[in-house]
Design an enzyme around this catalytic site. Structure first.
Site, PDB file in Angstrom:
ATOM      1  N   HIS A   5       1.437   3.970   1.927  1.00 14.58           N
ATOM      2  CA  HIS A   5       1.971   4.783   3.031  1.00 14.58           C
ATOM      3  C   HIS A   5       3.491   4.933   2.940  1.00 14.58           C
ATOM      4  O   HIS A   5       4.198   4.010   2.545  1.00 14.58           O
ATOM      5  CB  HIS A   5       1.563   4.175   4.381  1.00 14.58           C
ATOM      6  CG  HIS A   5       0.133   4.453   4.743  1.00 14.58           C
ATOM      7  ND1 HIS A   5      -0.603   3.661   5.597  1.00 14.58           N
ATOM      8  CD2 HIS A   5      -0.696   5.463   4.350  1.00 14.58           C
ATOM      9  CE1 HIS A   5      -1.833   4.173   5.719  1.00 14.58           C
ATOM     10  NE2 HIS A   5      -1.908   5.257   4.968  1.00 14.58           N
ATOM     11  N   HIS A  42      -7.450  -0.598   5.599  1.00  5.66           N
ATOM     12  CA  HIS A  42      -6.406   0.294   6.133  1.00  5.66           C
ATOM     13  C   HIS A  42      -6.203   1.444   5.140  1.00  5.66           C
ATOM     14  O   HIS A  42      -6.193   2.612   5.522  1.00  5.66           O
ATOM     15  CB  HIS A  42      -5.133  -0.511   6.340  1.00  5.66           C
ATOM     16  CG  HIS A  42      -3.950   0.283   6.788  1.00  5.66           C
ATOM     17  ND1 HIS A  42      -3.862   0.857   8.031  1.00  5.66           N
ATOM     18  CD2 HIS A  42      -2.787   0.598   6.155  1.00  5.66           C
ATOM     19  CE1 HIS A  42      -2.703   1.493   8.142  1.00  5.66           C
ATOM     20  NE2 HIS A  42      -2.041   1.356   7.021  1.00  5.66           N
ATOM     21  N   HIS A  44       4.924  -4.408  10.916  1.00  5.65           N
ATOM     22  CA  HIS A  44       5.254  -3.687  12.159  1.00  5.65           C
ATOM     23  C   HIS A  44       5.394  -4.642  13.342  1.00  5.65           C
ATOM     24  O   HIS A  44       4.686  -5.652  13.413  1.00  5.65           O
ATOM     25  CB  HIS A  44       4.171  -2.650  12.500  1.00  5.65           C
ATOM     26  CG  HIS A  44       4.140  -1.478  11.577  1.00  5.65           C
ATOM     27  ND1 HIS A  44       4.957  -0.375  11.732  1.00  5.65           N
ATOM     28  CD2 HIS A  44       3.388  -1.246  10.473  1.00  5.65           C
ATOM     29  CE1 HIS A  44       4.699   0.498  10.763  1.00  5.65           C
ATOM     30  NE2 HIS A  44       3.750  -0.003   9.984  1.00  5.65           N
ATOM     31  N   ASP A  92       5.892   4.866   4.988  1.00 10.42           N
ATOM     32  CA  ASP A  92       6.757   3.881   5.654  1.00 10.42           C
ATOM     33  C   ASP A  92       6.680   2.501   4.995  1.00 10.42           C
ATOM     34  O   ASP A  92       7.121   1.500   5.572  1.00 10.42           O
ATOM     35  CB  ASP A  92       6.452   3.806   7.162  1.00 10.42           C
ATOM     36  CG  ASP A  92       5.037   3.350   7.457  1.00 10.42           C
ATOM     37  OD1 ASP A  92       4.125   3.670   6.668  1.00 10.42           O
ATOM     38  OD2 ASP A  92       4.839   2.651   8.476  1.00 10.42           O
ATOM     39  N   HIS A  93       6.134   2.461   3.773  1.00 10.47           N
ATOM     40  CA  HIS A  93       6.115   1.223   2.982  1.00 10.47           C
ATOM     41  C   HIS A  93       6.699   1.434   1.587  1.00 10.47           C
ATOM     42  O   HIS A  93       7.124   0.475   0.945  1.00 10.47           O
ATOM     43  CB  HIS A  93       4.685   0.675   2.870  1.00 10.47           C
ATOM     44  CG  HIS A  93       4.139   0.249   4.198  1.00 10.47           C
ATOM     45  ND1 HIS A  93       3.990  -1.054   4.582  1.00 10.47           N
ATOM     46  CD2 HIS A  93       3.760   0.998   5.276  1.00 10.47           C
ATOM     47  CE1 HIS A  93       3.536  -1.107   5.828  1.00 10.47           C
ATOM     48  NE2 HIS A  93       3.386   0.123   6.265  1.00 10.47           N
ATOM     49  N   ASP A 124      -0.066  -3.711   6.343  1.00 11.87           N
ATOM     50  CA  ASP A 124      -0.716  -3.216   7.559  1.00 11.87           C
ATOM     51  C   ASP A 124      -2.167  -3.678   7.663  1.00 11.87           C
ATOM     52  O   ASP A 124      -3.014  -2.980   8.223  1.00 11.87           O
ATOM     53  CB  ASP A 124      -0.680  -1.681   7.586  1.00 11.87           C
ATOM     54  CG  ASP A 124       0.707  -1.125   7.836  1.00 11.87           C
ATOM     55  OD1 ASP A 124       1.643  -1.917   8.093  1.00 11.87           O
ATOM     56  OD2 ASP A 124       0.869   0.108   7.756  1.00 11.87           O
ATOM     57  N   HIS A 130       0.850  -1.199   0.000  1.00 11.76           N
ATOM     58  CA  HIS A 130       0.000   0.000   0.000  1.00 11.76           C
ATOM     59  C   HIS A 130       0.881   1.243   0.000  1.00 11.76           C
ATOM     60  O   HIS A 130       2.104   1.146   0.082  1.00 11.76           O
ATOM     61  CB  HIS A 130      -1.000  -0.012   1.160  1.00 11.76           C
ATOM     62  CG  HIS A 130      -0.409   0.124   2.526  1.00 11.76           C
ATOM     63  ND1 HIS A 130       0.406  -0.818   3.094  1.00 11.76           N
ATOM     64  CD2 HIS A 130      -0.520   1.114   3.463  1.00 11.76           C
ATOM     65  CE1 HIS A 130       0.758  -0.440   4.309  1.00 11.76           C
ATOM     66  NE2 HIS A 130       0.219   0.741   4.556  1.00 11.76           N
TER      67      HIS A 130
HETATM   68 ZN    ZN Z   1       0.028   1.773   6.479  1.00  7.94          ZN
END
Ligand code: ZN
Length: 256
Positions: A58, A114, A171, A60-61, A133, A56
């Site tokens: 985001h 998410h 995570h 941090d991905h 996530d 996805h």
């Molecule tokens: Zn995320």
């Protein structure tokens, strides 16, 4: 052909994964939050990153996407439904598609909730699920762009996979998830035992990811809306799964 999988902890609590298919020599990096750490780990292992698999959009991905592509010339693979938000995307995938990393083949599963364009990669022969996530150990992702009904439908698709499936989520949230889970199902013995094991592992600074889907099925409250213990805690005895899931998620959002 089974994947060789390496865990790379980055930022405060992210896990980036390297998945190496030995027959072809191909190596994918899953959800690179950053570029330096996965590039360095791949180099140390004698692997060359040939693919990025994003779940996805985001930061941090996908934060390492463009730098890794510039360094390796790799192919970037991600969700068709969110292609516009995946930096450098080359191949767009959606529900039911397959993606081959050499001899290792992933089935793609749409798991919105998410974010609206979240996908998971299931490498059945390797018992490996890269779910970003969506599903965490004893938890699930926050609903930033989706409804509880959508997320429950997504999690239900993951629940159809075999118990032996390893959950490679993005995570290390397990210990705080466990603290919440035991308040939801205070009479679930499997959960109480697992929470104690997790506390011991974290005290030794050990990673708790991956876990197995079988363990999650028995202990993760977000996968257990039929649990009488959970329904009693929420005051929702006999309610439908979406209502129970929605209330569990709502309580987790404000849990401290
Ligand atoms: Zn995320």
């Amino acid at each position: 052909m089974k994947l060789e999988i390496e865990r790379i902890p980055v930022l405060s609590d992210n896990y980036v994964w390297l998945a190496h298919e030995p027959a072809s020599g191909l190596t994918a990096v899953v959800d690179p939050a950053v570029a330096d750490a996965p590039l360095a780990r791949a180099r140390a292992l004698g692997w060359t990153i040939s693919q990025i698999l994003n779940t996805h959009h985001h930061p941090d991905h996908v934060g390492g996407n463009l730098e890794i592509k510039a360094a390796t010339g790799c192919t970037i693979v991600g969700p068709r439904a969110d292609a516009g938000r995946i930096p450098g995307i080359d191949i767009e995938l959606g529900d039911g598609d397959t993606y081959a990393l050499g001899d290792a083949v992933a089935r793609v599963i749409d798991v919105p909730g998410h974010t609206r364009g979240h996908i998971a990669y299931w490498f059945g022969d390797s018992d490996a699920l890269f779910c970003g996530d969506t599903l965490f150990i004893l938890g699930c992702g926050r609903l930033f762009e989706g409804t509880p009904g959508q997320m429950w439908h997504s999690l239900s698709k993951l629940l159809a996979l075999p118990d032996s499936t390893k959950i490679y989520c993005a995570h290390e949230y397990t210990q705080s998830n466990a603290r919440f889970a035991v308040t939801m199902e205070p009479h679930n013995d499997a959960l109480l035992k697992r929470a104690a094991t997790i506390d011991a592992m974290r005290a030794r600074n050990e990673p708790t990811v991956p876990g197995t889907l079988g363990q999650e099925r028995a202990t993760n409250p977000f996968l257990r809306p039929d649990s009488a213990d959970l329904q009693r805690t929420l005051g929702l005895v006999g309610a439908d799964p979406v209502a129970v899931f929605a209330e569990t998620r709502r309580r987790k959002d404000s849990f401290r």
